[in-house]
Design an enzyme around this catalytic site. Structure first.
Site, PDB file in Angstrom:
ATOM      1  N   ASN A 210     -36.178 -45.364 -27.606  1.00 45.78           N
ATOM      2  CA  ASN A 210     -37.347 -45.003 -27.463  1.00 45.78           C
ATOM      3  C   ASN A 210     -38.361 -43.772 -26.943  1.00 45.78           C
ATOM      4  OD1 ASN A 210     -36.933 -42.389 -25.434  1.00 45.78           O
ATOM      5  ND2 ASN A 210     -34.821 -43.670 -24.997  1.00 45.78           N
ATOM      6  N   ASP A 279     -29.411 -47.082 -22.548  1.00 45.48           N
ATOM      7  CA  ASP A 279     -28.164 -47.921 -21.530  1.00 45.48           C
ATOM      8  C   ASP A 279     -27.347 -49.338 -22.395  1.00 45.48           C
ATOM      9  OD1 ASP A 279     -29.557 -46.825 -19.163  1.00 45.48           O
ATOM     10  OD2 ASP A 279     -30.803 -47.969 -18.583  1.00 45.48           O
ATOM     11  N   ASP A 306     -22.733 -43.802 -18.856  1.00 43.14           N
ATOM     12  CA  ASP A 306     -23.837 -43.566 -18.563  1.00 43.14           C
ATOM     13  C   ASP A 306     -23.157 -42.215 -18.749  1.00 43.14           C
ATOM     14  OD1 ASP A 306     -25.123 -41.717 -16.297  1.00 43.14           O
ATOM     15  OD2 ASP A 306     -25.480 -44.128 -15.825  1.00 43.14           O
ATOM     16  N   ILE A 307     -23.245 -40.725 -19.162  1.00 44.97           N
ATOM     17  CA  ILE A 307     -23.199 -39.620 -19.163  1.00 44.97           C
ATOM     18  C   ILE A 307     -22.945 -39.008 -18.438  1.00 44.97           C
ATOM     19  CG2 ILE A 307     -23.997 -37.371 -20.550  1.00 44.97           C
ATOM     20  CD1 ILE A 307     -25.733 -39.509 -22.488  1.00 44.97           C
ATOM     21  N   VAL A 308     -24.452 -38.700 -17.561  1.00 49.67           N
ATOM     22  CA  VAL A 308     -24.470 -37.813 -15.946  1.00 49.67           C
ATOM     23  C   VAL A 308     -23.607 -38.008 -15.360  1.00 49.67           C
ATOM     24  CG1 VAL A 308     -26.306 -39.005 -15.388  1.00 49.67           C
ATOM     25  CG2 VAL A 308     -26.502 -36.521 -14.856  1.00 49.67           C
ATOM     26  N   PHE A 323     -32.554 -36.661 -14.114  1.00 49.31           N
ATOM     27  CA  PHE A 323     -33.707 -36.639 -14.233  1.00 49.31           C
ATOM     28  C   PHE A 323     -33.614 -38.732 -13.883  1.00 49.31           C
ATOM     29  CE2 PHE A 323     -36.787 -34.321 -15.606  1.00 49.31           C
ATOM     30  CZ  PHE A 323     -36.432 -33.272 -16.330  1.00 49.31           C
ATOM     31  N   LYS A 337     -30.211 -43.304  -7.466  1.00 51.11           N
ATOM     32  CA  LYS A 337     -29.729 -42.645  -8.400  1.00 51.11           C
ATOM     33  C   LYS A 337     -29.183 -41.542  -8.238  1.00 51.11           C
ATOM     34  CE  LYS A 337     -31.910 -44.740 -12.432  1.00 51.11           C
ATOM     35  NZ  LYS A 337     -33.310 -44.619 -12.977  1.00 51.11           N
ATOM     36  N   LYS A 341     -25.172 -41.957  -8.611  1.00 51.04           N
ATOM     37  CA  LYS A 341     -24.269 -41.115  -9.926  1.00 51.04           C
ATOM     38  C   LYS A 341     -24.077 -40.305  -9.614  1.00 51.04           C
ATOM     39  CE  LYS A 341     -27.685 -43.612 -13.356  1.00 51.04           C
ATOM     40  NZ  LYS A 341     -28.071 -43.102 -14.501  1.00 51.04           N
TER      41      LYS A 341
END
Ligand code: PMT
Length: 401
Positions: A210, A279, A306-308, A323, A337, A341
């Site tokens: 990206n 993703d 999903d890292i965070v 973010f 989110k 999360k």
């Protein structure tokens, strides 16, 4: 306790018998977290070798103003700019006199004039020299210009005299140096920041990625360093220079980013996920370059971890900031989110506007947490990063972390 994490201390050693104590002083400064570089006057080298201080500080010792080789490494102006503090220990009567007169007749006095860093002087000399009116006038002139003094101590001197003039103990000098710095908002905190894009390989030469440039993440890292944090960036591929005092771990894919982040988590107080993580990744990475074939081919993608969210789900989770890069319903998706999360805070930015967000110098955001929010207007990413770090520090303090 005061410390010197993230601080660059330039130690000037002048030529007195107490110069041998500078070896122990280097060690004490390092123990408080400082990076130490050393300048020695010609006289100092009669009492202790540059090699000793080089071995202890881990950096070449600077001795000469007119040394072309040294100037090519780190020149005197760079040294002056590098220093957060110029500490002169021992500062002999002669050195004090030359500083008071504003002379620039060797490397140490030149750097003292050239640096904007604060200066701390640790005098050491014979007790009668210390008591002499000339020395007293020089000391008054130097302190009048804002220079700080530690010592001298009183007691038995190398020459057999007893009285004031002994170099203060290295541990006392190092603490005095640390006391000169105000604690930053995140002083001593360990901050990990993900930044940039990830690349998800299709074959040996192609990938999915990206437009993230890493600018927002690196600006956050600079702001965290400036706030006194020990900062690590886990960075996807970017073309940026990292802040001087931040550690960078370079990764490519989301899975590599996750692995590096998890390794850092036992020593992390604040985690900021600014990276634009893919993703999805290709279900299979072809070993050979994919050859041109039919008019249409189908690419199968699978979800990346999903890292965070993984970090936030950890047993000993740090204060976790995500973010949200959204192109519509920015706040609704960001709130979702934040909750889904299990984040402590989320920074929502509208990336539908091409003049901010991805790969721009500018950004604007709304920062959300469980029971509050704060809009941060359009500004440069460095400025925005400072405001985000201030908000994080405030929430960390409010939660008693
Ligand atoms: O790098 P710049 O050019 O300066 O641009 C800055 C930015 C626009 C990339 C940055 O401000 C930003 O918004 N970063 C987050 C981009 C993103 O992936 O947002 P998201 O809404 O898709 O993801 C939500 C959160 O989950 C983010 O914290 C993201 O890092 C994290 N995430 C997402 C997917 C995944 N697999 N793992 C994650 O940790």
């Amino acid at each position: 306790m005061a410390h010197l994490f993230n601080r660059n201390i330039l130690l000037g050693v002048s030529g007195g018998i107490a110069a041998y104590k500078s070896a122990e002083l280097v060690r004490q400064l390092q123990e408080l977290g400082a990076t130490v570089r050393v300048i020695m006057t010609r006289g100092a080298q009669e009492f202790i070798t540059p090699l000793t201080l080089q071995a202890l500080s881990g950096h070449p010792v600077h001795t000469d103003l007119l040394d072309a080789e040294a100037e090519q490494g780190m020149g005197h102006i760079e040294l002056a700019r590098w220093a957060d503090l110029l500490l002169v220990a021992p500062a002999t009567a002669d050195l004090l006199a030359r500083l008071a007169a504003g002379r620039a007749d060797d490397l140490l006095t030149t750097v003292a004039l050239a640096t904007r860093a604060p200066k701390l002087l640790a005098p050491a000399m014979n007790q009668q020299m210390w008591r002499d009116a000339a020395t007293a006038a020089n000391v008054a002139a130097l302190t009048g210009r804002g220079m700080a003094l530690v010592g001298p101590a009183s007691g038995e001197q190398a020459c057999g005299d007893v009285g004031p003039g002994r170099l203060e103990e290295p541990a006392v000098i190092a603490r005095a140096a640390a006391d000169l710095f105000e604690d930053g908002l995140l002083q001593g905190r360990r901050v990990v920041i993900t930044a940039g894009p990830t690349r998800e390989a299709l074959d040996p030469v192609r990938y999915i990625s990206n437009h993230s440039s890493g600018k927002m993440g690196y600006a956050l890292a600079q702001a965290a360093v400036d706030a006194g944090a020990r900062t690590t960036i886990v960075s996807g591929p970017v073309h940026l220079t990292a802040p001087d005092r931040a550690r960078v771990i370079a990764v490519e894919s989301a899975r590599q980013m996750l692995e590096e982040c998890l390794q850092l988590m036992p020593e992390c107080d604040i985690f900021i996920a600014c990276a634009a993580v893919a993703d999805y990744r290709p279900a299979a990475v072809q070993e050979q370059k994919i050859k041109k074939g039919p008019d249409e081919i189908t690419l199968q993608l699978v979800r990346n971890p999903d890292i965070v969210a993984t970090v936030a789900a950890g047993a000993q989770r740090p204060f976790t900031v995500g973010f949200a890069a959204e192109t519509r319903d920015v706040l609704t998706y960001a709130r979702d989110k934040l909750q889904r999360k299990a984040l402590d805070m989320i920074v929502a930015n509208d990336v539908s506007d091409q003049s901010i967000g991805f790969n721009s110098e500018l950004n604007e955001a709304v920062v959300l947490w469980r029971d509050g929010e704060q809009a941060l207007g359009r500004t440069g990413k460095s400025n925005l990063a400072r405001q985000i770090i201030q908000l994080i520090a405030g929430r960390v303090a409010a939660q008693g972390n």
